[in-house]
Design a protein around this motif. Structure first.
Motif, short mmCIF file in Angstrom:
data_model
loop_
_atom_site.label_atom_id
_atom_site.label_comp_id
_atom_site.label_asym_id
_atom_site.label_seq_id
_atom_site.Cartn_x
_atom_site.Cartn_y
_atom_site.Cartn_z
N PHE A 159 -44.72 10.07 -44.45
CA PHE A 159 -43.58 9.35 -43.88
C PHE A 159 -42.55 9.10 -44.97
N PRO A 160 -41.27 9.02 -44.60
CA PRO A 160 -40.24 8.66 -45.58
C PRO A 160 -40.52 7.28 -46.19
N GLN A 161 -40.08 7.09 -47.41
CA GLN A 161 -40.30 5.81 -48.09
C GLN A 161 -39.68 4.66 -47.30
N THR A 162 -38.56 4.91 -46.64
CA THR A 162 -37.89 3.84 -45.89
C THR A 162 -38.77 3.33 -44.74
N VAL A 163 -39.57 4.23 -44.16
CA VAL A 163 -40.48 3.82 -43.08
C VAL A 163 -41.63 3.00 -43.65
N ARG A 164 -42.16 3.43 -44.80
CA ARG A 164 -43.27 2.71 -45.43
C ARG A 164 -42.83 1.36 -46.00
N ASP A 165 -41.52 1.19 -46.17
CA ASP A 165 -41.00 -0.06 -46.73
C ASP A 165 -40.68 -1.10 -45.66
#
Length: 587
Positions: free
Chosen positions: A517-523
């Motif tokens: 997943f993109p980092q923005t989703v994991r954040d």
């Protein structure tokens, strides 16, 4: 919940209680209209003839499910209001924590069991009766406009249709007054009363069945005046063709279960199912019946029968005092459960294994945990066009059709198959795969089983079995070293079994499926907490994989960038393509 429903005066207020948008309610009821949202089909009755089922569209069904859930909440609230010790044992059909098993238990070890069928049960609940009940019943007393909308959701062709998710709970609510009157009448005659939908059962331990309830002469049954008048008063009619009294010296049947000693299926039913399984395991198919009109059996129908038998056996196991085997308790048995299986459970276990891993009609994907299934299904939904062997894009209402099947972990499959999420279980699955494969004599598998793992420290458990003597894995691309599992595109383990790992990060770094997943989703923060892949989380500052899947991925799956899954899904597709070239043989 009932007070909130009683306070509702408008469709938007009702929609809020149902957990749906008011515009969706309006669209389904007044633009699409329920009358155009049903498909009918017939199923054979055991007694002969056919039963017509009216299946609602997905939109209407979702609305009816929401109404069913709301009304069941109300029903539980009604029971709770009667006191903490109150537990309704009258109606068992389509009631939470009730089933044909709880219905049967009420009539165990009785000298006489009376079965009565109510004729054309659901047809007796017309639009006016449903609407009028919710207006006049003292527990509800709903606003007439709200009662009208409920009846519009529930009724079709001026009756409650068989096939609607909300028909059972509404029929139970309306029939509750009949249950109370007949239960009182039964108690006055030293009898026990229950109802399962249109099946009424009255039993007694008395020497003779009370003639003022039902009398028999030369095989003809005559209901007592009070019993018949109460049934007619409630708007029903007795189906005399299905009325019978069963005595202790014969087989007593209550809603399809034998109740002479404990709930059970008929012996001949189990013998037929066992025989069909034997044929399936040895030939890859079975016959539905042995008559001149015999036809090829359906695996899903057979699974339903096995599941039915297993539910009854499991129910009886839990009721046993003392427990048949203390180790059977789910919290105690650990991962080694095969030695605890009864003969029936062993047959069911082998069937489940055959259906998912040997005779699987689609490639089976077996993940490390439940959340991985969620991620991969969401990714396939968005990336359907690029993976024609995994998913088929569809036009119309359904966005896609999976061409693979995912194994779902449950407590029951953990017990029956010694299979659950986590590498210890999956290690044993790999180690015993050849043993299971050779048990079946049916034609060799035509579809692969693909295991999906994180490429991290946890995979060491799997590496230990891959390097052992029970399997001889082949790594692809074949330019890699034979044991370079971590950098492989995929691994052909043995027979139709494959492994796919998440792509390694730069400098041979460990990865997990969440890293796709993109980092923005994991954040994404939930309640001020941050996401962690670790199994041990700090509940004050972190949330885990289950919340990430259900609260972040699922609600936002139409907006998330799933391109990181592209290489991973390509590897899964490579396994399918490779297996098409493999020629399996049996010794």
């Amino acid at each position: 919940m009932i007070s909130a429903l009683r306070d509702a005066k408008t469709k938007p207020q009702l929609a809020l209680l149902l957990g749906i948008d008011a515009s969706f309610l309006t669209n389904v009821l007044y633009r699409l209209k329920p009358s155009s949202q049903y498909k009918s089909f017939t199923i054979p009755k055991k007694s002969g003839g056919v039963r017509t089922i009216y299946a609602p569209s997905e939109e209407l069904k979702s609305l009816q499910r929401a109404l069913s859930s709301l009304l069941q909440d109300c029903q539980q609230e009604i029971y709770k209001s009667k006191g903490p010790k109150f537990k309704s044992t009258l109606s068992h059909g389509f009631v939470r924590e009730r089933s044909i098993m709880t219905n049967a238990v009420m009539h165990l070890n009785k000298k006489s069991v009376l079965n009565i069928d109510l004729k054309d049960f659901f047809d007796q609940f017309n639009f006016g009766r449903v609407r009028g009940f919710f207006i006049s019943n003292t527990n509800f007393q709903l606003d007439p406009a709200v009662a009208t909308v409920i009846a519009q959701i529930a009724c079709y062709d001026n009756k409650l249709p068989q096939g609607s998710p909300c028909s059972p709970v509404i029929s139970n609510l309306i029939t509750h007054s009949l249950d109370i009157r007949l239960a009182s009448l039964a108690k006055d005659n030293s009898c026990t009363y229950t109802r399962y939908a249109d099946d009424i059962t009255i039993s007694t331990r008395e020497k003779d069945f009370p003639v003022n309830l039902m009398s028999e002469e030369a095989g003809e049954y005559s209901p007592g005046k009070k019993l018949e008048s109460e049934i007619r008063r409630a708007g029903f009619e007795i189906n005399h063709k299905k009325t019978r009294i069963q005595y202790k010296d014969s087989r007593q049947d209550v809603t399809g279960l034998i109740v002479n000693k404990r709930p059970g299926v008929k012996c001949e039913y189990w013998r037929t199912v066992r025989s069909q399984c034997h044929a399936l395991f040895n030939t890859g198919e079975f016959i539905e019946n042995e008559s001149s009109n015999s036809e090829k059996g359906n695996v899903f129908v057979l699974e339903g029968r096995l599941n039915f038998i297993d539910q009854i056996d499991y129910f009886n196991r839990k009721r046993s005092k003392p427990i048949l085997n203390p180790e059977y308790q789910l919290s105690d048995h650990g991962s080694k459960t095969r030695r605890l299986l009864s003969g029936r459970e062993r047959t069911f276990s082998r069937f489940l294994y055959y259906k998912m891993f040997y005779g699987n009609a689609k490639p089976t994907i077996l993940c490390e945990g439940k959340t991985d299934n969620v991620y991969l299904k969401a990714a396939l939904n968005r990336l359907a066009a690029g993976f024609p062997k995994l998913v088929k894009p569809k036009n119309g209402k359904d966005p896609y059709e999976l061409l693979v099947q995912f194994f779902n972990y449950t407590e029951r499959t953990r017990f029956l198959l010694e299979l659950s999420g986590g590498t210890p279980y999956l290690r044993e699955f790999i180690a015993s795969f050849d043993e299971h494969f050779n048990y079946f004599k049916a034609p060799v598998p035509t579809r692969p089983v693909i295991m999906v793992f994180d490429n991290d420290d946890g995979f060491k458990v799997i590496e230990s079995v891959l390097k052992g003597k029970k399997v001889k894995p082949v790594v692809y691309p074949n330019t890699l070293a034979a044991s370079d599992f971590r950098n492989s595109d995929f691994i052909h383990v043995i027979h139709n079994l494959y492994i796919v790992l998440t792509p390694r990060a730069a400098a041979n770094g460990d990865t997990a499926i969440e890293d796709l997943f993109p980092q923005t989703v994991r954040d994404v923060k939930l309640g001020g907490k941050g996401f962690t892949k670790k199994n041990n989380i700090d509940k004050d500052t972190e949330y885990g994989k289950e919340f990430f899947a259900s609260k972040v991925v699922v609600p936002n799956r139409n907006n998330i960038d799933f391109s990181g899954f592209d290489i991973f899904l390509k590897r899964i597709m490579q396994c399918i393509e490779h297996f098409d070239t493999v020629k399996l043989t049996k010794p």
